[in-house]
Design an enzyme around this catalytic site. Structure first.
Site, PDB file in Angstrom:
ATOM      1  N   GLU A  33       1.418  -1.257  -0.590  1.00 53.07           N
ATOM      2  CA  GLU A  33       0.213  -0.302  -0.610  1.00 53.07           C
ATOM      3  C   GLU A  33       1.111   0.445   0.453  1.00 53.07           C
ATOM      4  OE1 GLU A  33      -2.188   0.916   3.488  1.00 53.07           O
ATOM      5  OE2 GLU A  33      -3.405   2.286   2.212  1.00 53.07           O
ATOM      6  N   ARG A 257       5.175 -12.440   9.331  1.00 59.87           N
ATOM      7  CA  ARG A 257       5.861 -11.162   9.237  1.00 59.87           C
ATOM      8  C   ARG A 257       6.996 -11.368   9.760  1.00 59.87           C
ATOM      9  NH1 ARG A 257       2.959  -6.365  10.715  1.00 59.87           N
ATOM     10  NH2 ARG A 257       2.282  -7.133   8.689  1.00 59.87           N
ATOM     11  N   LYS A 267       4.101   0.291  10.013  1.00 57.66           N
ATOM     12  CA  LYS A 267       4.177   1.411   9.049  1.00 57.66           C
ATOM     13  C   LYS A 267       3.740   2.705  10.019  1.00 57.66           C
ATOM     14  CE  LYS A 267       3.441  -0.176   4.897  1.00 57.66           C
ATOM     15  NZ  LYS A 267       2.327   0.374   3.654  1.00 57.66           N
TER      16      LYS A 267
END
Length: 578
Positions: A33, A257, A267
């Site tokens: 994104e 992850r 983020k």
RNA sequence: UGUCCCAUAGUAUAAGGGUAGUACAACAGAUUUUGAUUCUGUCUGUCGAGGUUCGAAUCCUCGUGGGACAACCA
């Protein structure tokens, strides 16, 4: 040569699929994104997705998941492309979820027509209440019973901009009592009168992740759609849409992850560090972003090697930052140019060094014949560069050398002298001997102090027969230290980095993660550099001998050099003397 | 008091019913004109309890521990 490299679980799935003839080639995608910079976690995903198609044949698309116009920006798109390219991967197609807005709209109409979607006028509060909780089922509302015709008309009107933000949504009609909350009539479209970085003002309705991602995968014939663990519950919905829409059945697989010790990897948190000025920006060399590592002097090879070595699995993890550092040292050791730099100077005077003429006319800069040193006292010594690096060696297979001016006044590292040394200290001390790298053996005769008792200068004598390379003195010394000639020295700013956080896993600690920030993560010093470094090149890794790997920062200007310390050298002496 | 995911040295990751291995870290030593590099060696592990089996890290059950799920974020 049948070295059986063990496969990770996704490679196994791919090999099974290929063997079963399910696909001729595999297609993957990397779907960021564009609302932040890529970090080491993304590097893992990039290496996985691109690595898979490189290994098994097929290709990987770069697809920007840009379905939320209020958080996404073109700046991020550009940085992401730079980072992926820099890591050494090429995407087949540059795509955007927003490319599919028309198709997605058509899909939504199809679901409405099949009686599988409806327009809901409820407020978000009411919808949340009706949705239930993980342990309690949700309930249907009156809008669920709307006719296909009414839904079609209303959805059309939503698209036409007849309603304000939040007034209505389009939901899939699945099951409000489903154990998986994502299946309780998930929202497909919401109204947002916002400017989109690509589609401009064409749309005022935007699909949500679940009604965009899987469909985009399907449109691109993605065979293996790889994402992180938190999307496991989404898989059921992912498959539901594909089944009801009767489109290409992409399959979703989830892995854990990648986290890194002594930093954060979300983020949201990284954005906080940037916005609240704990760091200078997304590419501040202390950040775990790819652009920060690049700026700091890490190599793409090292990062890829790291991703390869940690591997992937489904278990939550915090990878040890020291493995990354190992990978970068291993690569830099092979490629870095060697130079001498004194970070914390102590002046020494060689009292018996009288040579005022040049015994060697070789120039010491990068190929330019300069008379820069000719006005000064001393000689030029030929010192070998990186013995590990084949490409730095000449055609005669000799190690490349550089000229370094020597004189009777030198800077050495303050920590390379101790007035009262511990037992196994083999650097300089009163009456002790040490070799100056590439030059002579010297002996410390006298310690000069100021009124306060601080050591200000050392008086030494050198052994003329101990000239590096043809030493006939017969003297053996344990230590070799680096040095810079005082009259020839230049200066540069060095930025020394330490870990950004004081604790291994800031996210799992009590309270705000920012309270664990290491206040000493950046140290800026002025160092004395050997003159050839005046012409230091960008995009080149240097090893400042015995001090670490350094890399020119983007803030560097001619006449005002700025180096980042990429990573220090292993230092077993410092480790053992603690 | 729901559903789902996960559990192997300090860390990360292998072993797919048959000797628990590798890397990093740590430690010790050799070499070294970078206390770097290189080389050698050492240390530490299958969450627990049952079961299936000649044999279980692996399959089953039940626990325990960790994580995810109630955004018109992705």
């Amino acid at each position: 040569m049948t070295e059986e490299k063990s496969l990770n679980f996704i490679e196994e799935i791919v090999e099974d699929d290929l063997e079963a003839g399910k696909y001729k080639n595999i297609v993957t995608r990397f779907p960021p994104e564009p609302n932040g910079y890529l970090h080491m976690g993304h590097a893992t995903a990039i290496c996985l997705n691109f690595g898979l198609t490189k290994k098994y044949g097929g290709y990987t698309n770069l697809r920007f998941d840009d379905t939320n116009p209020t958080t996404e920006e073109t700046e991020y798109v550009e940085s992401i492309k730079d980072d992926v390219r820099w890591l050494g991967f090429e995407w087949k197609n540059e795509l955007y979820a927003s490319d599919y807005f028309d198709t997605l709209y058509g899909y939504a109409v199809k679901l409405i027509s099949k009686g599988l979607a409806y327009v809901d006028d409820s407020s978000s509060d009411v919808m949340a209440k009706e949705k239930g909780t993980p342990t309690e089922p949700g309930v249907d509302n009156e809008f669920r019973k709307r006719t296909v015709e009414e839904n079609l008309r209303l959805f059309e009107e939503m698209k036409a901009g007849k309603y304000k933000d939040g007034e209505r949504v389009l939901r899939a009609k699945i099951d409000m009592t489903h154990v998986n909350m994502l299946m309780r009539d998930p929202i497909m479209y919401r109204i947002k009168h916002a400017h989109h970085h690509r589609t401009g003002d064409k749309w005022c309705i935007y699909p949500l992740y679940d009604f965009a991602h899987g469909q985009s995968d399907s449109i691109e014939n993605i065979t293996h759609s790889i994402c992180t663990l938190e999307f496991i519950p989404h898989r059921e919905l992912y498959n539901w849409y594909i089944e009801k829409l009767e489109i290409f059945p992409s399959k979703q697989y989830e892995f854990a992850r990648r986290n890194l010790s002594f930093t954060v990897m979300s983020k949201r948190k990284l954005l906080q560090l940037v916005n609240e000025k704990f760091v200078s920006g997304w590419d501040d060399p202390r950040m775990p972003t790819i652009s920060a590592y690049r700026r700091r002097g890490y190599t793409a090879e090292a990062i890829r090697d790291f991703c390869e070595r940690v591997g992937i699995a489904k278990r939550e993890n915090v990878a040890d930052i020291s493995l990354l550092e190992f990978c970068v040292r291993e690569h830099l050791n092979k490629i870095a140019v060697r130079r001498m730099v004194v970070l914390n100077p102590l002046k020494i005077v060689i009292t018996n060094y009288k040579d005022t003429n040049y015994t060697n006319k070789a120039n010491y800069t990068n190929g330019e014949n300069t008379n820069y040193t000719n006005k000064k006292n001393g000689e030029i010594l030929e010192i070998e560069d990186n013995v590990e690096n084949d490409t730095l060696q000449t055609t005669n297979n000799k190690i490349q050398t550089r000229g370094v001016p020597f004189s009777n006044e030198l800077y050495i590292e303050r920590e390379d002298f101790m007035e009262n040394p511990p037992k196994k200290y083999f650097r300089l001390f009163p009456g002790g001997m040490v070799r100056l790298k590439g030059a002579y053996i010297i002996k410390c005769d006298e310690v000069i102090k100021d009124a306060a008792g601080n050591v200000t200068e050392l008086h030494c004598t050198y052994i003329p027969e101990s000239h590096s390379g043809h030493d006939s003195s017969g003297i053996k010394v344990k230590g070799t230290i680096h040095w810079v000639s005082v009259p020839h020295a230049e200066t540069a700013e060095l930025r020394l980095y330490d870990r950004l956080f004081k604790v291994e896993d800031p996210s799992s600690e009590e309270g705000d993660f920012k309270t664990y920030i290491n206040p000493d993560s950046l140290q800026i010093i002025t160092a004395y550099i050997e003159p050839s470094l005046k012409d230091a090149l960008p995009n080149t890794s240097y090893q400042f001998i015995r001090k670490g790997y350094f890399y020119l920062d983007k803030d560097s200007k001619p006449g005002k050099l700025v180096f980042n310390r990429t990573v220090g050298l292993r230092d077993s002496w410092a480790a053992s003397s603690k």
